[in-house]
Scaffold this motif. Structure first.
Motif, PDB file in Angstrom:
ATOM      1  N   THR A  51       0.699  -0.916   0.150  1.00 30.30           N
ATOM      2  CA  THR A  51      -0.093  -0.348   0.057  1.00 30.30           C
ATOM      3  C   THR A  51       0.795   0.905  -0.216  1.00 30.30           C
ATOM      4  O   THR A  51       1.623   1.044   0.603  1.00 30.30           O
ATOM      5  CB  THR A  51      -1.158   0.160   1.412  1.00 30.30           C
ATOM      6  N   HIS A  54      -1.421   8.882  -1.281  1.00 31.30           N
ATOM      7  CA  HIS A  54      -0.949   9.908  -1.936  1.00 31.30           C
ATOM      8  C   HIS A  54       0.063  11.464  -0.967  1.00 31.30           C
ATOM      9  O   HIS A  54      -0.411  11.265   0.728  1.00 31.30           O
ATOM     10  CB  HIS A  54      -1.165  10.742  -2.301  1.00 31.30           C
ATOM     11  N   ILE A  93      -9.361   8.028  -2.317  1.00 26.72           N
ATOM     12  CA  ILE A  93     -10.382   6.657  -3.150  1.00 26.72           C
ATOM     13  C   ILE A  93      -8.790   5.998  -3.343  1.00 26.72           C
ATOM     14  O   ILE A  93      -7.523   6.027  -3.868  1.00 26.72           O
ATOM     15  CB  ILE A  93     -10.362   7.439  -4.362  1.00 26.72           C
ATOM     16  N   ALA A  94      -8.656   4.747  -3.389  1.00 29.04           N
ATOM     17  CA  ALA A  94      -8.333   3.785  -3.435  1.00 29.04           C
ATOM     18  C   ALA A  94      -8.816   3.342  -4.249  1.00 29.04           C
ATOM     19  O   ALA A  94      -8.999   2.937  -5.317  1.00 29.04           O
ATOM     20  CB  ALA A  94      -8.147   2.672  -2.032  1.00 29.04           C
ATOM     21  N   THR A  95      -7.241   2.720  -5.029  1.00 32.19           N
ATOM     22  CA  THR A  95      -7.679   2.178  -6.765  1.00 32.19           C
ATOM     23  C   THR A  95      -6.189   0.627  -6.325  1.00 32.19           C
ATOM     24  O   THR A  95      -5.990   0.679  -5.083  1.00 32.19           O
ATOM     25  CB  THR A  95      -6.541   2.989  -7.310  1.00 32.19           C
ATOM     26  N   PHE A  96      -6.193   0.226  -7.373  1.00 35.72           N
ATOM     27  CA  PHE A  96      -5.243  -0.935  -7.417  1.00 35.72           C
ATOM     28  C   PHE A  96      -4.849  -1.224  -8.385  1.00 35.72           C
ATOM     29  O   PHE A  96      -4.832  -0.819  -9.481  1.00 35.72           O
ATOM     30  CB  PHE A  96      -6.517  -1.715  -6.917  1.00 35.72           C
ATOM     31  N   ALA A  97      -3.498  -2.474  -8.292  1.00 28.59           N
ATOM     32  CA  ALA A  97      -2.736  -2.375  -9.321  1.00 28.59           C
ATOM     33  C   ALA A  97      -2.085  -4.087  -9.072  1.00 28.59           C
ATOM     34  O   ALA A  97      -2.254  -4.602  -7.699  1.00 28.59           O
ATOM     35  CB  ALA A  97      -1.863  -1.939  -9.496  1.00 28.59           C
ATOM     36  N   LYS A 109     -13.472  -9.847  -8.067  1.00 26.38           N
ATOM     37  CA  LYS A 109     -13.589  -8.368  -7.426  1.00 26.38           C
ATOM     38  C   LYS A 109     -15.133  -9.143  -7.458  1.00 26.38           C
ATOM     39  O   LYS A 109     -15.739  -8.796  -7.805  1.00 26.38           O
ATOM     40  CB  LYS A 109     -12.975  -7.070  -7.756  1.00 26.38           C
ATOM     41  N   CYS A 112     -15.486  -4.764  -3.702  1.00 28.59           N
ATOM     42  CA  CYS A 112     -14.344  -3.950  -2.923  1.00 28.59           C
ATOM     43  C   CYS A 112     -14.450  -2.230  -2.549  1.00 28.59           C
ATOM     44  O   CYS A 112     -15.783  -1.675  -3.705  1.00 28.59           O
ATOM     45  CB  CYS A 112     -13.258  -4.002  -3.979  1.00 28.59           C
ATOM     46  N   CYS A 114     -12.741  -0.147  -3.031  1.00 27.10           N
ATOM     47  CA  CYS A 114     -12.170   0.772  -4.233  1.00 27.10           C
ATOM     48  C   CYS A 114     -12.510   1.385  -5.204  1.00 27.10           C
ATOM     49  O   CYS A 114     -13.961   1.052  -5.543  1.00 27.10           O
ATOM     50  CB  CYS A 114     -10.878  -0.653  -5.472  1.00 27.10           C
ATOM     51  N   TYR A 115     -12.299   2.300  -5.696  1.00 25.69           N
ATOM     52  CA  TYR A 115     -13.146   3.688  -6.505  1.00 25.69           C
ATOM     53  C   TYR A 115     -13.965   4.196  -5.446  1.00 25.69           C
ATOM     54  O   TYR A 115     -14.659   5.215  -6.521  1.00 25.69           O
ATOM     55  CB  TYR A 115     -12.932   2.864  -7.802  1.00 25.69           C
ATOM     56  N   ASP A 116     -14.107   4.364  -4.325  1.00 25.36           N
ATOM     57  CA  ASP A 116     -15.044   5.137  -3.774  1.00 25.36           C
ATOM     58  C   ASP A 116     -14.296   6.023  -2.690  1.00 25.36           C
ATOM     59  O   ASP A 116     -13.449   5.561  -2.044  1.00 25.36           O
ATOM     60  CB  ASP A 116     -16.254   3.740  -2.802  1.00 25.36           C
TER      61      ASP A 116
END
Length: 149
Positions: A51, A54, A93-97, A109, A112, A114-116
């Motif tokens: 993790t 920013h 906002i979380a993103t993933f890779a 998924k 998740c 993510c993106y919320d």
């Protein structure tokens, strides 16, 4: 005349033997290959959960477990602890890779965060959960079948 019949019956027996031998070989090889494929599917894949946050977002964002082992076809749940270190309300906002990138084709998924957009009050802590599964087809793709971590 009997010599011709003897040649014919011997040739027929040899041909019949090779036909039966070939059929049995195919069945045995197919059975062992299927067991080998099933064994590959059962091998767990280690997932390292990395993790980062920013620099302008004053959050502490970490998985409860830094790595998990997941068998293809199994549903996995990952929990993250999130804390707002700021003295006022902030939103992130979380993103993933995925690495390797080809691996992402096999991640499904289920649930998740993510993106919320998530808002935390001053010094608030929360737990976020991601639920996913790894498609067993990952073990059949030449680009991902040997990925163990």
């Amino acid at each position: 005349m009997t010599i011709g019949k003897k040649k014919f019956s011997t040739s027929f027996l040899i041909l019949f033997f090779f036909l039966i031998f070939g059929l049995l070989s195919y069945v045995v090889i197919h059975k062992f290959q299927k067991k080998k494929d099933e064994a590959i599917v059962l091998e767990p894949i280690t997932i390292n959960l990395l993790t980062s946050v920013h620099p302008n977002l004053p959050w502490n964002f970490k998985p409860l477990e830094p790595e998990i082992a997941v068998r293809p076809g199994e549903v996995a749940t990952i929990e993250y602890m999130v804390e707002n270190l700021e003295n006022n309300e902030t939103t992130g906002i979380a993103t993933f890779a995925y690495f390797p990138n080809q691996f992402g084709n096999y991640i499904r998924k289920i649930n998740c965060f993510c993106y919320d957009a998530k808002t935390l009050k001053s010094k608030q802590k929360d737990k976020y959960t991601a639920v996913f599964l790894i498609d067993p087809k990952v073990t059949k793709d030449s680009k991902t079948k040997n990925v163990k971590e």
